[in-house]
Design a protein around this motif. Structure first.
Motif, PDB file in Angstrom:
ATOM      1  N   PRO A 117     -11.835  -0.416   5.122  1.00  9.84           N
ATOM      2  CA  PRO A 117     -11.995   0.987   5.539  1.00  9.84           C
ATOM      3  C   PRO A 117     -12.929   1.129   6.738  1.00  9.84           C
ATOM      4  O   PRO A 117     -12.629   1.852   7.684  1.00  9.84           O
ATOM      5  CB  PRO A 117     -12.599   1.656   4.301  1.00  9.84           C
ATOM      6  CG  PRO A 117     -12.292   0.765   3.161  1.00  9.84           C
ATOM      7  CD  PRO A 117     -12.202  -0.610   3.702  1.00  9.84           C
ATOM      8  N   TYR A 120     -11.282  -0.153   9.998  1.00 14.89           N
ATOM      9  CA  TYR A 120     -10.342   0.810  10.577  1.00 14.89           C
ATOM     10  C   TYR A 120     -11.087   1.954  11.270  1.00 14.89           C
ATOM     11  O   TYR A 120     -10.630   2.481  12.274  1.00 14.89           O
ATOM     12  CB  TYR A 120      -9.433   1.376   9.489  1.00 14.89           C
ATOM     13  CG  TYR A 120      -8.186   0.568   9.268  1.00 14.89           C
ATOM     14  CD1 TYR A 120      -7.089   0.737  10.101  1.00 14.89           C
ATOM     15  CD2 TYR A 120      -8.105  -0.355   8.255  1.00 14.89           C
ATOM     16  CE1 TYR A 120      -5.937  -0.003   9.904  1.00 14.89           C
ATOM     17  CE2 TYR A 120      -6.961  -1.099   8.046  1.00 14.89           C
ATOM     18  CZ  TYR A 120      -5.868  -0.917   8.871  1.00 14.89           C
ATOM     19  OH  TYR A 120      -4.734  -1.646   8.689  1.00 14.89           O
ATOM     20  N   ASP A 191      -6.059   1.420  -4.925  1.00 10.14           N
ATOM     21  CA  ASP A 191      -5.241   2.354  -4.154  1.00 10.14           C
ATOM     22  C   ASP A 191      -5.939   2.743  -2.847  1.00 10.14           C
ATOM     23  O   ASP A 191      -6.323   3.888  -2.646  1.00 10.14           O
ATOM     24  CB  ASP A 191      -4.955   3.596  -5.004  1.00 10.14           C
ATOM     25  CG  ASP A 191      -3.696   4.293  -4.540  1.00 10.14           C
ATOM     26  OD1 ASP A 191      -3.112   3.811  -3.559  1.00 10.14           O
ATOM     27  OD2 ASP A 191      -3.314   5.291  -5.151  1.00 10.14           O
ATOM     28  N   THR A 192      -6.107   1.774  -1.987  1.00  8.03           N
ATOM     29  CA  THR A 192      -6.692   2.038  -0.669  1.00  8.03           C
ATOM     30  C   THR A 192      -5.918   1.215   0.357  1.00  8.03           C
ATOM     31  O   THR A 192      -5.043   0.429   0.003  1.00  8.03           O
ATOM     32  CB  THR A 192      -8.167   1.592  -0.588  1.00  8.03           C
ATOM     33  OG1 THR A 192      -8.205   0.181  -0.774  1.00  8.03           O
ATOM     34  CG2 THR A 192      -9.040   2.276  -1.610  1.00  8.03           C
ATOM     35  N   ALA A 193      -6.292   1.387   1.614  1.00  3.89           N
ATOM     36  CA  ALA A 193      -5.643   0.639   2.692  1.00  3.89           C
ATOM     37  C   ALA A 193      -5.745  -0.859   2.435  1.00  3.89           C
ATOM     38  O   ALA A 193      -4.798  -1.609   2.659  1.00  3.89           O
ATOM     39  CB  ALA A 193      -6.296   0.981   4.021  1.00  3.89           C
ATOM     40  N   ARG A 196      -3.233  -2.102  -0.098  1.00  4.51           N
ATOM     41  CA  ARG A 196      -1.847  -2.077   0.367  1.00  4.51           C
ATOM     42  C   ARG A 196      -1.594  -3.042   1.520  1.00  4.51           C
ATOM     43  O   ARG A 196      -0.464  -3.274   1.899  1.00  4.51           O
ATOM     44  CB  ARG A 196      -1.487  -0.659   0.827  1.00  4.51           C
ATOM     45  CG  ARG A 196      -1.235   0.315  -0.287  1.00  4.51           C
ATOM     46  CD  ARG A 196      -0.790   1.649   0.270  1.00  4.51           C
ATOM     47  NE  ARG A 196      -1.853   2.268   1.040  1.00  4.51           N
ATOM     48  CZ  ARG A 196      -2.738   3.115   0.527  1.00  4.51           C
ATOM     49  NH1 ARG A 196      -2.650   3.439  -0.729  1.00  4.51           N
ATOM     50  NH2 ARG A 196      -3.686   3.631   1.261  1.00  4.51           N
ATOM     51  N   GLU A 197      -2.658  -3.575   2.079  1.00  7.57           N
ATOM     52  CA  GLU A 197      -2.538  -4.372   3.305  1.00  7.57           C
ATOM     53  C   GLU A 197      -1.519  -5.522   3.184  1.00  7.57           C
ATOM     54  O   GLU A 197      -0.740  -5.737   4.105  1.00  7.57           O
ATOM     55  CB  GLU A 197      -3.926  -4.884   3.701  1.00  7.57           C
ATOM     56  CG  GLU A 197      -4.047  -5.456   5.098  1.00  7.57           C
ATOM     57  CD  GLU A 197      -3.999  -4.427   6.228  1.00  7.57           C
ATOM     58  OE1 GLU A 197      -4.538  -3.336   6.071  1.00  7.57           O
ATOM     59  OE2 GLU A 197      -3.407  -4.752   7.266  1.00  7.57           O
TER      60      GLU A 197
END
Lengths: 449, 355
Positions: A117, A120, A191-193, A196-197
């Motif tokens: 996070p 980004y 459930d975060t970036a 899912r990466e």
């Protein structure tokens, strides 16, 4: 009259103050004569991700101090640092980035958020500010394409390479890729970036192999996973790839898996969930869990020397010296080694040996990193970090991981550094994704070669 | 002495109902605005502008939105970060999908989107009150973040789910530097604050306060509860939505659902409580305290102790001190910073004479 008395009485004090001030300025002026290189450390020492932050940034700080104490800095340039607490929060990371960016007349050359996070949130500021974003095995994967992301590096592997290595390891355990057909893999992720990466690469590989892929998300902080694990049982999953964050979530996954009777020998942990601090809270239930590592735990020669030099002098950064040599700590040391090697390169390339380097020079040095087995041996971390070489276009480093297994007390290393089975395929995904990003944001694509 | 209002006579209704009836306040406000517009951007460095002032202004705007709903209309709500997320994603999608849409229009429309969502989630307020309503609005927080995560369309099918906010382009100019962004944020926040202040002192605000103080009585007097409550939800969500869009575009520069978690909702709630319920000034002071105090403590501890004390201990200490400060403050001044300022003003009026 009264003012006179006051003045007379205060005179010695004023003189003393003035003298002290003069000495202080003189000594700081003398110190400024010495060449220094400043590093910004955006540490995260509190909150659910504190085990990660204390170990990782502790390793970095210890290595910077070690270089100063053992070698007198990098070719005589002393390494200094300033710390800022991010609480693993993207907004605080931006604040820290801005706070650390300038210190006196020095500017930060490298930033390492230890977290997707945060990465980004600052990634767009790197090019205008001339700062290198060194993502040590986390962060934006398609930044491995140096044509689109000149300032971002992924030197210790990224999540797409990691998932390829893991799926290959599964195939080996099952007896070959052809045996994987019809198997079910559950990707259980926060459930975060970050969670899912790996999914884009995973989907492609699953399609190719004929594997059924089920994605199950756990809302952060992920301390309750009963329903997710029941679903995994229901789906009769053959393997679970676990993408968690924070030792609370990571150990909860193991204990819940044990409760529903899912074998831990079928669970594969991500690098940022697979450390001692994540396994120990789960107790005996953790036995058998597989973990991918981009920095292996253990007392490698360099780690032993840090213990001797830095901790021997009482200057160690770890509150609990027992944690020296654990996964997160060694990862921090590995990251700092890259900084220092990049700085050496920068000094050499730009003819500034013994001098402070700028962000642009540091970037060139980082891009020129070529860490061979011999080099690793010389530094004393052969086996701890993978050898790698970067180039103008290729900003991902080794793309190699070691698989290890928790035996209830410590990690047993199962493999040597294994590369992704089909690197050209992962590379293609990266380039497609990066080109799409460049197009959407009107970024120029750098010509390499 | 400093706040003497002797000799200031209000001879017309207009003079009596103006925004700042005291001359001192008017002059003070003019000086503050002048400083904020013309001096601060040239004096402050990039760190102050982009890491302190911009987020402070934005969160003050969101806190104002929350204050409208909670402080003025008395509807306890916990979903402000969710409405911020709506605003941020709406702004991103508007700019992405509508070619050449002006930034200000996109910002306004994203506020409208948030307002519409706010109305939907405000409906339960007609039947439930107080803490029960807070629990009901909690659903909005989770639902919005879940929906943004679940449906790829909102994120333009980005695999990582984190989208880069587009540059702020107005009148053909790209507002890229911290100073330019600060001006944009300041302008919008100032305009919306003025609007909020106006609404609060006018019939709209009085209707909210009537509903807050006793909704049955307000209904008996002819106020439509449906209209008043939903209006409060809509306007509050509009502020949150605009704030969220600014947070993503002018501060974080990324748009991602996990930036707008329940954590942020709580922090906004605390801003309002600490700042002072039912005051616009309180939103600014509360946002400043909650946002800047941890940063200040962190800077202070690193400066004061440097590397002599373990950073893990100082980081933990900062949180402890921050918590203690909140408790102590709420014990001594439960009505918030705004009340403290009011008391100071009254003191200044008499100072240095006691009577």
């Amino acid at each position: 009259m009264m003012i006179d008395t006051i003045l007379r009485r205060a005179m010695p004090g004023i003189f003393a103050l003035g003298a002290a001030f003069a000495v202080a300025t003189a000594s700081s002026a003398a110190m400024a004569q010495e060449q220094e290189q400043y590093f910004g450390i955006p540490s995260s020492r509190v909150g659910p991700y504190s085990a990660m932050g204390t170990g990782y940034y502790g390793g970095i700080i210890d290595y910077l101090n070690y270089v100063n104490m053992k070698h007198g800095g990098v070719n005589g340039v002393k390494l200094t640092y300033d710390e800022c607490e991010t609480e693993y929060n993207a907004a605080r990371t931006v604040e820290c980035y801005q706070r650390l960016l300038n210190k006196g007349d020095q500017k930060m050359v490298v930033f390492d958020t230890l977290g997707t996070p945060g990465a980004y949130a600052v990634i767009g500021r790197m090019a205008p500010d001339n700062v290198v974003l060194a993502q040590y095995g986390y962060g934006r994967t398609d930044a491995a394409d140096g044509r689109v992301w000149p300032w971002v590096f992924n030197a210790a592997g990224h999540y797409w390479g990691q998932i390829a290595v893991k799926m290959n390891f599964m195939a080996q355990k099952e007896g070959g890729i052809d045996k994987m057909k019809g198997k079910t893999i559950v990707h259980l992720h926060i459930d975060t970036a970050y969670g899912r990466e790996p999914i884009p690469a995973m989907r492609e590989i699953a399609k190719e192999w004929g594997v059924k892929l089920i994605e199950i998300a756990v809302p952060p902080p992920g301390l309750e996973q009963q329903s997710q694990w029941l679903q995994i049982r229901r789906e009769k999953a053959d393997w679970v790839t676990f993408w968690g964050a924070g030792s609370g979530m990571n150990s909860t996954a193991i204990t819940t898996a044990a409760r529903v009777g899912f074998p831990r020998e079928k669970m594969m942990y991500v690098t940022f969930g697979g450390a001692e601090e994540d396994m120990i809270p789960a107790g005996d239930a953790a036995k058998g869990t597989y973990v991918a590592a981009n920095a292996a735990p253990g007392k490698f020669p360099l780690i032993q020397d840090i213990e001797k030099v830095v901790y021997g002098a009482g200057k160690g950064n770890m509150q609990n010296p027992q944690r020296v040599g654990t996964v997160y700590y060694n990862r921090g040391v590995g990251a700092a080694v890259m900084w220092v090697e990049a700085m050496k390169n920068a000094q050499r390339i730009h003819n500034k040996v013994g001098k402070t380097v700028t962000g642009a020079e540091f970037r060139d040095g980082y891009e020129a990193l070529d860490v061979t087995d011999d080099k690793l041996k010389e530094i004393g971390i052969l086996g701890m970090s993978a050898p790698f070489k970067m180039s103008c276009a290729k900003h991902d480093g080794s793309e190699r991981f070691r698989m290890m297994q928790w035996d209830g007390k410590q990690f047993q290393l199962l493999t040597d550094w294994v590369p992704a089975p089909n690197p050209a395929f992962i590379r293609k995904l990266i380039e497609e994704s990066a080109e799409k990003y460049a197009k959407e944001n009107n970024l120029p694509i750098r010509q390499c070669s | 002495m400093f706040y003497r209002e002797a000799g200031q006579f209000r001879t017309s209704y207009a003079a009596d109902s103006q925004l700042l009836p005291l001359r001192q306040d008017r002059v003070g406000m003019a000086i503050i605005l002048l400083l904020a517009v013309a001096v601060v951007p040239f004096v402050a460095n990039d760190y102050w502008l982009s890491a302190i002032l911009i987020p402070w202004l934005i969160l003050a705007l969101v806190a104002t939105g929350q204050n409208i709903l909670m402080g003025y209309a008395g509807q306890l709500s916990l979903g402000s970060a969710g409405f911020m997320a709506v605003g941020a994603f709406a702004c991103y999608n508007l700019i992405l999908r509508i070619d050449g849409i002006p930034f200000l229009l996109a910002l306004f429309l994203s506020g409208i989107c948030a307002a519409l969502v706010g109305i939907v989630f405000g409906l339960p307020s007609l039947r439930i009150r107080g803490l029960y309503l807070a629990v009901a609005t909690l659903a909005s927080q989770f639902f919005i973040v879940w929906a943004l995560d679940k449906f790829g369309w909102f994120k333009n099918y980005d695999p990582a789910g984190v989208i880069t906010a587009q540059p702020i382009i107005m009148f053909g100019h790209n507002f890229a530097s911290p100073r330019e962004k600060y001006w944009v944020v300041l302008l919008i926040v100032a305009a919306l604050t003025l609007a909020a202040k106006n609404m609060a002192r006018g019939s709209t605000g009085r209707a909210w306060m009537a509903v807050r103080d006793m909704d049955v009585a307000a209904e008996v007097m002819g106020l439509s509860l449906l209209r008043t409550k939903l209006q409060a939800f809509a306007i509050s969500s509009f502020y949150c939505g605009v704030g969220g869009a600014l947070f993503a575009f002018a501060y974080l520069q990324t748009v991602e659902p996990s930036a707008f978690t329940i954590d942020l909702s709580f922090r906004i709630l605390f801003m309002v409580i600490i700042g002072g319920l039912g005051t616009i000034l309180g939103s600014f002071l509360g946002a400043g305290f909650i946002l800047l105090m941890p940063v200040f403590l962190n800077v202070f501890f690193h400066k004061a102790f440097g590397k002599a004390v373990d950073a893990t201990i100082t980081s933990a200490l900062e949180q402890v001190i921050f918590g203690v400060l909140i408790i102590v403050f709420l014990i001594f001044e439960p009505l918030g910073f705004a009340r403290l300022w009011q008391l100071t003003k009254e003191r200044l009026r008499l100072w240095p004479f006691r009577h």
